[in-house]
Design a protein around this motif. Structure first.
Motif, mmCIF file in Angstrom:
data_model
loop_
_atom_site.group_PDB
_atom_site.id
_atom_site.type_symbol
_atom_site.label_atom_id
_atom_site.label_comp_id
_atom_site.label_asym_id
_atom_site.label_seq_id
_atom_site.Cartn_x
_atom_site.Cartn_y
_atom_site.Cartn_z
ATOM 1 N N ALA A 65 0.926 -1.227 0.057
ATOM 2 C CA ALA A 65 -0.089 0.079 -0.027
ATOM 3 C C ALA A 65 0.888 1.132 0.129
ATOM 4 O O ALA A 65 0.587 2.185 -0.541
ATOM 5 N N LEU A 66 1.936 1.203 0.814
ATOM 6 C CA LEU A 66 2.872 2.471 0.891
ATOM 7 C C LEU A 66 3.658 2.624 -0.470
ATOM 8 O O LEU A 66 3.962 3.722 -0.877
ATOM 9 N N ALA A 67 3.787 1.459 -1.051
ATOM 10 C CA ALA A 67 4.775 1.535 -2.383
ATOM 11 C C ALA A 67 3.790 1.994 -3.545
ATOM 12 O O ALA A 67 4.356 2.322 -4.642
ATOM 13 N N ALA A 68 2.583 1.881 -3.497
ATOM 14 C CA ALA A 68 1.600 2.354 -4.497
ATOM 15 C C ALA A 68 1.729 3.740 -4.728
ATOM 16 O O ALA A 68 2.454 4.605 -4.258
ATOM 17 N N ILE A 69 1.766 3.905 -6.247
ATOM 18 C CA ILE A 69 1.952 5.326 -6.909
ATOM 19 C C ILE A 69 0.754 6.045 -6.264
ATOM 20 O O ILE A 69 1.158 7.227 -5.880
ATOM 21 N N GLY A 70 -0.352 5.715 -6.367
ATOM 22 C CA GLY A 70 -1.479 6.449 -5.640
ATOM 23 C C GLY A 70 -1.978 5.783 -4.690
ATOM 24 O O GLY A 70 -2.169 4.552 -4.749
ATOM 25 N N PHE A 71 -2.559 6.260 -3.517
ATOM 26 C CA PHE A 71 -3.377 5.863 -2.572
ATOM 27 C C PHE A 71 -4.528 6.344 -2.245
ATOM 28 O O PHE A 71 -4.448 7.364 -1.746
ATOM 29 N N CYS A 72 -5.436 5.747 -2.585
ATOM 30 C CA CYS A 72 -6.826 6.457 -2.746
ATOM 31 C C CYS A 72 -7.253 7.022 -1.266
ATOM 32 O O CYS A 72 -7.171 6.177 -0.381
ATOM 33 N N GLY A 73 -7.591 8.222 -1.199
ATOM 34 C CA GLY A 73 -8.333 8.694 -0.002
ATOM 35 C C GLY A 73 -7.471 9.107 1.009
ATOM 36 O O GLY A 73 -7.571 9.307 2.220
ATOM 37 N N THR A 74 -5.982 9.169 0.802
ATOM 38 C CA THR A 74 -4.845 9.555 1.694
ATOM 39 C C THR A 74 -4.691 11.003 1.234
ATOM 40 O O THR A 74 -4.914 11.607 0.469
ATOM 41 N N ALA A 75 -3.674 11.361 2.426
ATOM 42 C CA ALA A 75 -3.509 12.896 2.442
ATOM 43 C C ALA A 75 -2.234 12.971 1.632
ATOM 44 O O ALA A 75 -1.543 11.921 1.198
ATOM 45 N N ALA A 76 -2.047 14.279 1.023
ATOM 46 C CA ALA A 76 -0.918 14.517 0.335
ATOM 47 C C ALA A 76 0.225 14.487 1.183
ATOM 48 O O ALA A 76 0.169 14.829 1.908
ATOM 49 N N ALA A 77 1.634 14.471 0.354
ATOM 50 C CA ALA A 77 2.978 14.534 1.110
ATOM 51 C C ALA A 77 2.737 16.044 1.681
ATOM 52 O O ALA A 77 2.333 16.875 1.142
ATOM 53 N N GLN A 78 3.525 16.026 2.831
ATOM 54 C CA GLN A 78 3.690 17.239 3.593
ATOM 55 C C GLN A 78 5.008 17.709 3.637
ATOM 56 O O GLN A 78 6.070 16.775 3.447
ATOM 57 N N GLU A 79 5.174 18.944 3.662
ATOM 58 C CA GLU A 79 6.444 19.664 3.692
ATOM 59 C C GLU A 79 7.164 19.602 5.045
ATOM 60 O O GLU A 79 6.337 19.857 6.006
ATOM 61 N N ALA A 80 8.602 19.615 5.271
ATOM 62 C CA ALA A 80 8.965 19.937 6.293
ATOM 63 C C ALA A 80 8.697 21.171 6.901
ATOM 64 O O ALA A 80 8.751 22.296 6.178
ATOM 65 N N GLN A 81 8.631 21.172 8.321
ATOM 66 C CA GLN A 81 8.466 22.539 8.821
ATOM 67 C C GLN A 81 9.165 22.822 10.106
ATOM 68 O O GLN A 81 9.959 21.751 10.569
ATOM 69 N N VAL A 82 9.549 24.033 10.578
ATOM 70 C CA VAL A 82 10.181 24.305 11.749
ATOM 71 C C VAL A 82 9.300 23.838 12.878
ATOM 72 O O VAL A 82 8.326 24.509 13.199
ATOM 73 N N LEU A 83 9.824 22.844 13.537
ATOM 74 C CA LEU A 83 8.962 22.312 14.729
ATOM 75 C C LEU A 83 9.584 22.960 16.088
ATOM 76 O O LEU A 83 8.750 22.813 17.103
ATOM 77 N N VAL A 84 10.906 23.227 16.246
ATOM 78 C CA VAL A 84 11.606 23.680 17.530
ATOM 79 C C VAL A 84 12.128 24.901 17.219
ATOM 80 O O VAL A 84 12.916 24.850 15.976
ATOM 81 N N ASN A 85 11.955 26.177 17.758
ATOM 82 C CA ASN A 85 12.664 27.518 17.565
ATOM 83 C C ASN A 85 12.844 28.135 18.879
ATOM 84 O O ASN A 85 11.723 28.637 19.471
#
Length: 317
Positions: A15-35
Protein backbone atom coordinates in the motif's frame (compact mmCIF):
# COMPACT_ATOMS: atom_id res chain seq x y z
CA UNK A 1 0.32 -14.00 18.22
CA UNK A 2 1.66 -10.83 16.58
CA UNK A 3 -0.88 -8.07 15.92
CA UNK A 4 0.57 -7.69 12.41
CA UNK A 5 1.16 -10.96 10.62
CA UNK A 6 3.75 -11.22 7.86
CA UNK A 7 0.93 -11.10 5.34
CA UNK A 8 -0.45 -7.88 6.84
CA UNK A 9 3.03 -6.34 6.87
CA UNK A 10 3.48 -7.23 3.19
CA UNK A 11 0.11 -5.73 2.33
CA UNK A 12 0.92 -2.57 4.28
CA UNK A 13 4.19 -2.14 2.41
CA UNK A 14 2.48 -2.70 -0.95
CA UNK A 15 0.00 0.00 0.00
CA UNK A 16 2.82 2.39 0.84
CA UNK A 17 4.66 1.56 -2.36
CA UNK A 18 1.69 2.29 -4.57
CA UNK A 19 2.04 5.33 -6.78
CA UNK A 20 -1.33 6.59 -5.65
CA UNK A 21 -3.19 5.66 -2.52
CA UNK A 22 -6.89 6.48 -2.73
CA UNK A 23 -8.35 8.66 -0.02
CA UNK A 24 -5.01 9.49 1.61
CA UNK A 25 -3.45 12.84 2.50
CA UNK A 26 -1.00 14.53 0.17
CA UNK A 27 2.72 14.60 1.01
CA UNK A 28 3.70 17.15 3.64
CA UNK A 29 6.58 19.58 3.63
CA UNK A 30 9.09 19.82 6.46
CA UNK A 31 8.34 22.63 8.93
CA UNK A 32 10.21 24.34 11.76
CA UNK A 33 9.14 22.35 14.81
CA UNK A 34 11.48 23.79 17.46
CA UNK A 35 12.69 27.39 17.52
CA UNK A 36 14.31 29.20 20.45
CA UNK A 37 14.28 32.50 18.54
CA UNK A 38 17.02 35.08 18.06
CA UNK A 39 20.06 35.27 20.29
CA UNK A 40 19.81 37.49 23.37
CA UNK A 41 23.52 38.36 23.08
CA UNK A 42 24.26 37.46 26.69
CA UNK A 43 26.64 34.52 26.45
CA UNK A 44 28.66 32.28 24.15
CA UNK A 45 29.35 28.66 25.12
CA UNK A 46 32.12 26.70 23.44
CA UNK A 47 30.90 23.93 21.13
CA UNK A 48 33.95 22.22 19.65
CA UNK A 49 34.87 19.05 17.85
CA UNK A 50 38.07 17.45 19.16
CA UNK A 51 41.20 18.24 17.16
CA UNK A 52 44.96 18.53 17.67
CA UNK A 53 45.61 20.25 21.05
CA UNK A 54 41.91 21.06 21.44
CA UNK A 55 39.64 19.04 23.72
CA UNK A 56 36.08 18.22 22.80
CA UNK A 57 33.56 20.57 24.44
CA UNK A 58 29.82 19.94 24.26
CA UNK A 59 26.96 22.38 24.80
CA UNK A 60 23.40 21.03 24.85
CA UNK A 61 19.90 22.49 25.16
CA UNK A 62 16.57 20.72 25.42
CA UNK A 63 13.51 20.36 23.21
CA UNK A 64 10.22 18.47 23.29
CA UNK A 65 8.47 16.40 20.61
CA UNK A 66 4.75 15.82 21.12
CA UNK A 67 4.56 12.90 18.69
CA UNK A 68 6.77 10.66 16.61
CA UNK A 69 8.82 12.98 14.39
CA UNK A 70 11.24 12.81 11.50
CA UNK A 71 13.88 15.51 11.95
CA UNK A 72 15.25 16.70 8.62
CA UNK A 73 17.39 19.72 9.54
CA UNK A 74 18.57 22.27 12.09
CA UNK A 75 20.10 25.71 12.45
CA UNK A 76 22.55 26.97 15.07
CA UNK A 77 23.92 30.46 15.67
CA UNK A 78 27.33 31.28 17.12
CA UNK A 79 30.53 33.31 17.00
CA UNK A 80 33.81 32.55 15.23
CA UNK A 81 36.96 34.66 15.44
CA UNK A 82 36.97 38.02 13.58
CA UNK A 83 37.82 37.85 9.87
CA UNK A 84 37.67 34.03 9.81
CA UNK A 85 36.64 32.84 6.33
CA UNK A 86 33.32 31.02 6.43
CA UNK A 87 34.97 28.18 4.54
CA UNK A 88 36.98 27.49 7.71
CA UNK A 89 33.87 25.99 9.27
CA UNK A 90 35.06 22.52 8.38
CA UNK A 91 32.65 20.10 10.04
CA UNK A 92 29.51 19.79 12.13
CA UNK A 93 28.44 16.83 14.23
CA UNK A 94 25.04 16.51 15.93
CA UNK A 95 24.16 14.26 18.84
CA UNK A 96 20.85 13.88 20.65
CA UNK A 97 20.41 12.85 24.27
CA UNK A 98 17.62 11.69 26.51
CA UNK A 99 17.07 13.51 29.80
CA UNK A 100 18.74 11.94 32.84
CA UNK A 101 18.31 9.22 34.19
CA UNK A 102 17.76 7.52 30.80
CA UNK A 103 21.00 6.20 29.21
CA UNK A 104 22.87 6.93 32.46
CA UNK A 105 24.51 5.10 35.35
CA UNK A 106 22.33 6.39 38.14
CA UNK A 107 24.27 5.17 41.19
CA UNK A 108 27.76 6.39 40.33
CA UNK A 109 29.40 9.26 42.26
CA UNK A 110 28.90 12.49 40.24
CA UNK A 111 31.50 15.24 39.80
CA UNK A 112 28.89 18.02 39.56
CA UNK A 113 26.39 19.73 41.90
CA UNK A 114 23.36 17.98 40.36
CA UNK A 115 22.38 15.58 37.60
CA UNK A 116 18.66 16.35 37.81
CA UNK A 117 17.32 17.36 34.37
CA UNK A 118 20.78 17.08 32.79
CA UNK A 119 21.46 15.38 29.47
CA UNK A 120 22.08 11.65 29.78
CA UNK A 121 25.57 10.23 30.21
CA UNK A 122 25.66 8.97 26.61
CA UNK A 123 24.01 9.94 23.36
CA UNK A 124 21.29 8.17 21.38
CA UNK A 125 23.50 6.16 19.01
CA UNK A 126 21.02 6.00 16.14
CA UNK A 127 20.57 9.80 16.13
CA UNK A 128 24.21 10.88 15.67
CA UNK A 129 24.90 12.69 12.39
CA UNK A 130 28.31 13.84 11.13
CA UNK A 131 29.40 15.89 8.13
CA UNK A 132 32.55 13.81 7.69
CA UNK A 133 30.42 10.66 7.47
CA UNK A 134 28.03 12.45 5.06
CA UNK A 135 25.02 11.78 7.24
CA UNK A 136 24.52 15.55 7.30
CA UNK A 137 25.43 18.50 5.10
CA UNK A 138 25.74 22.12 6.16
CA UNK A 139 26.21 25.68 4.95
CA UNK A 140 27.42 28.75 6.84
CA UNK A 141 26.16 32.31 6.43
CA UNK A 142 27.34 35.59 7.98
CA UNK A 143 24.78 37.42 10.14
CA UNK A 144 26.98 40.14 11.65
CA UNK A 145 30.71 40.73 11.04
CA UNK A 146 31.21 42.31 14.48
CA UNK A 147 29.20 40.85 17.34
CA UNK A 148 30.06 40.68 21.05
CA UNK A 149 28.76 38.93 24.14
CA UNK A 150 29.70 40.06 27.67
CA UNK A 151 30.44 36.55 28.95
CA UNK A 152 31.42 33.11 27.76
CA UNK A 153 32.21 29.59 28.94
CA UNK A 154 35.17 27.82 27.35
CA UNK A 155 37.97 26.76 29.72
CA UNK A 156 36.23 27.11 33.08
CA UNK A 157 34.44 23.76 33.02
CA UNK A 158 35.50 22.19 36.30
CA UNK A 159 34.50 19.43 38.68
CA UNK A 160 33.11 20.32 42.10
CA UNK A 161 34.05 22.16 44.28
CA UNK A 162 35.57 24.45 41.59
CA UNK A 163 32.64 24.51 39.20
CA UNK A 164 31.56 28.14 39.81
CA UNK A 165 33.94 30.42 37.87
CA UNK A 166 31.53 33.23 36.84
CA UNK A 167 32.53 32.58 33.22
CA UNK A 168 35.50 33.26 30.98
CA UNK A 169 34.74 36.83 29.93
CA UNK A 170 33.63 38.69 26.82
CA UNK A 171 34.00 37.32 23.29
CA UNK A 172 33.84 39.24 19.99
CA UNK A 173 33.68 37.76 16.52
CA UNK A 174 31.59 37.09 13.45
CA UNK A 175 28.04 36.03 14.16
CA UNK A 176 27.25 33.13 11.85
CA UNK A 177 24.35 30.80 11.25
CA UNK A 178 24.98 27.19 10.29
CA UNK A 179 22.13 25.49 8.44
CA UNK A 180 22.21 21.70 8.69
CA UNK A 181 20.41 19.14 6.54
CA UNK A 182 20.22 15.58 7.85
CA UNK A 183 20.92 13.59 4.69
CA UNK A 184 19.92 10.64 6.82
CA UNK A 185 16.83 11.96 8.66
CA UNK A 186 16.42 11.22 12.37
CA UNK A 187 13.30 9.43 13.64
CA UNK A 188 12.35 9.97 17.30
CA UNK A 189 9.28 9.03 19.33
CA UNK A 190 7.50 11.67 21.38
CA UNK A 191 9.61 12.76 24.33
CA UNK A 192 11.97 15.27 25.96
CA UNK A 193 15.48 15.44 24.47
CA UNK A 194 18.69 17.44 24.34
CA UNK A 195 20.18 18.76 21.09
CA UNK A 196 24.00 18.93 21.05
CA UNK A 197 25.80 20.32 17.97
CA UNK A 198 29.59 20.48 17.72
CA UNK A 199 31.52 22.57 15.20
CA UNK A 200 35.07 22.29 13.91
CA UNK A 201 36.48 25.65 12.77
CA UNK A 202 39.98 25.69 11.32
CA UNK A 203 42.01 28.33 13.14
CA UNK A 204 39.13 29.32 15.43
CA UNK A 205 36.42 28.06 17.77
CA UNK A 206 32.63 28.16 17.67
CA UNK A 207 30.89 29.90 20.57
CA UNK A 208 27.27 28.79 20.56
CA UNK A 209 25.13 31.86 21.36
CA UNK A 210 22.49 31.98 24.09
CA UNK A 211 18.81 32.68 23.49
CA UNK A 212 16.18 34.19 25.80
CA UNK A 213 14.83 32.14 28.68
CA UNK A 214 11.88 32.12 28.82
CA UNK A 215 11.64 31.90 25.04
CA UNK A 216 10.15 34.96 23.29
CA UNK A 217 8.93 35.58 19.73
CA UNK A 218 9.95 34.66 17.08
CA UNK A 219 10.82 31.64 19.21
CA UNK A 220 8.14 29.17 20.27
CA UNK A 221 7.75 28.22 23.93
CA UNK A 222 8.84 24.72 24.96
CA UNK A 223 6.68 22.93 27.52
CA UNK A 224 8.79 22.21 30.59
CA UNK A 225 11.72 24.16 29.11
CA UNK A 226 14.94 23.25 30.94
CA UNK A 227 18.28 25.00 30.40
CA UNK A 228 21.63 24.71 28.64
CA UNK A 229 24.35 22.38 29.98
CA UNK A 230 28.02 21.97 29.06
CA UNK A 231 30.85 19.47 29.52
CA UNK A 232 34.34 18.77 28.24
CA UNK A 233 36.46 15.63 28.05
CA UNK A 234 37.68 16.14 31.61
CA UNK A 235 34.15 16.37 33.04
CA UNK A 236 32.44 13.71 30.93
CA UNK A 237 30.12 11.85 31.44
CA UNK A 238 28.78 14.55 33.77
CA UNK A 239 27.36 17.92 32.70
CA UNK A 240 27.27 21.36 34.34
CA UNK A 241 24.46 23.91 34.12
CA UNK A 242 25.98 26.88 32.33
CA UNK A 243 24.04 29.36 34.44
CA UNK A 244 23.41 27.63 37.74
CA UNK A 245 26.72 25.83 38.18
CA UNK A 246 29.31 27.86 36.25
CA UNK A 247 28.12 31.49 36.14
CA UNK A 248 26.50 31.28 39.57
CA UNK A 249 24.97 34.13 41.54
CA UNK A 250 21.83 34.58 43.59
CA UNK A 251 19.65 34.07 41.73
CA UNK A 252 21.77 32.26 39.15
CA UNK A 253 20.85 32.83 35.50
CA UNK A 254 19.56 30.12 33.18
CA UNK A 255 20.22 30.04 29.45
CA UNK A 256 18.73 28.59 26.30
CA UNK A 257 20.83 28.27 23.15
CA UNK A 258 19.97 29.66 19.71
CA UNK A 259 18.80 26.80 17.49
CA UNK A 260 15.92 25.44 15.49
CA UNK A 261 14.89 21.97 14.36
CA UNK A 262 12.88 21.19 11.24
CA UNK A 263 11.00 18.07 10.25
CA UNK A 264 7.65 16.38 9.86
CA UNK A 265 5.41 15.13 12.66
CA UNK A 266 3.79 11.78 11.93
CA UNK A 267 0.06 11.45 12.45
CA UNK A 268 0.66 8.09 14.12
CA UNK A 269 3.35 5.43 14.30
CA UNK A 270 4.03 2.09 15.88
CA UNK A 271 5.54 1.74 19.33
CA UNK A 272 9.26 0.86 19.28
CA UNK A 273 9.92 -2.61 20.63
CA UNK A 274 6.44 -3.97 19.95
CA UNK A 275 5.98 -6.74 17.41
CA UNK A 276 3.62 -4.74 15.22
CA UNK A 277 5.67 -1.50 15.20
CA UNK A 278 7.07 -1.78 11.69
CA UNK A 279 3.80 -2.79 10.07
CA UNK A 280 1.77 -0.19 11.94
CA UNK A 281 4.26 2.53 11.03
CA UNK A 282 4.26 1.61 7.33
CA UNK A 283 0.47 1.61 7.29
CA UNK A 284 0.43 5.03 8.97
CA UNK A 285 2.91 6.42 6.45
CA UNK A 286 0.67 5.14 3.65
CA UNK A 287 -2.29 6.94 5.16
CA UNK A 288 -0.41 10.19 5.71
CA UNK A 289 1.60 10.53 2.50
CA UNK A 290 -0.15 8.38 -0.07
CA UNK A 291 2.84 6.46 -1.47
CA UNK A 292 6.31 5.25 -0.62
CA UNK A 293 8.01 7.70 -2.95
CA UNK A 294 5.94 10.61 -1.60
CA UNK A 295 6.83 9.67 1.99
CA UNK A 296 10.54 9.35 1.18
CA UNK A 297 10.53 12.71 -0.62
CA UNK A 298 8.61 14.58 2.07
CA UNK A 299 10.73 13.16 4.88
CA UNK A 300 14.07 13.76 3.17
CA UNK A 301 15.12 10.17 2.52
CA UNK A 302 17.20 9.47 -0.59
CA UNK A 303 15.16 6.38 -1.43
CA UNK A 304 12.25 4.23 -0.33
CA UNK A 305 14.75 1.60 0.82
CA UNK A 306 16.50 4.13 3.07
CA UNK A 307 13.14 5.13 4.57
CA UNK A 308 12.25 1.51 5.27
CA UNK A 309 15.62 0.78 6.87
CA UNK A 310 15.48 3.81 9.19
CA UNK A 311 12.00 2.94 10.40
CA UNK A 312 13.09 -0.66 10.94
CA UNK A 313 15.85 0.65 13.21
CA UNK A 314 13.34 2.97 14.91
CA UNK A 315 11.09 0.01 15.66
CA UNK A 316 13.92 -2.27 16.71
CA UNK A 317 12.76 -5.14 14.54
Amino acid sequence: MQNFSSQKLFVAWLALAAIGFCGTAAAQEAQVLVNTGNTDGKLGALSRRPSVNKAETETADDFVLKQTTVLTGATIVGLISPATPLANVANVEVELYHVFPVDSIVDRLPQVPTRQNSPADVEIDSATRDGVLRSLSFSTSLLNPNFSVPNSVSTGINKIPLSTTQGDGAVTGEEVQIAVTFTSPIVLPAGHYYFRPEVLVNGSDFFYLSAPKPIVAPGVAIAGDLQAWIRNTNLSPDWLRIGGDIIGGNPAPAFNMTFSLSGVSLVSAGVPGQDDCHGATLASLADQFGSASAAASALGFPSVKALQEVFRTFCGN
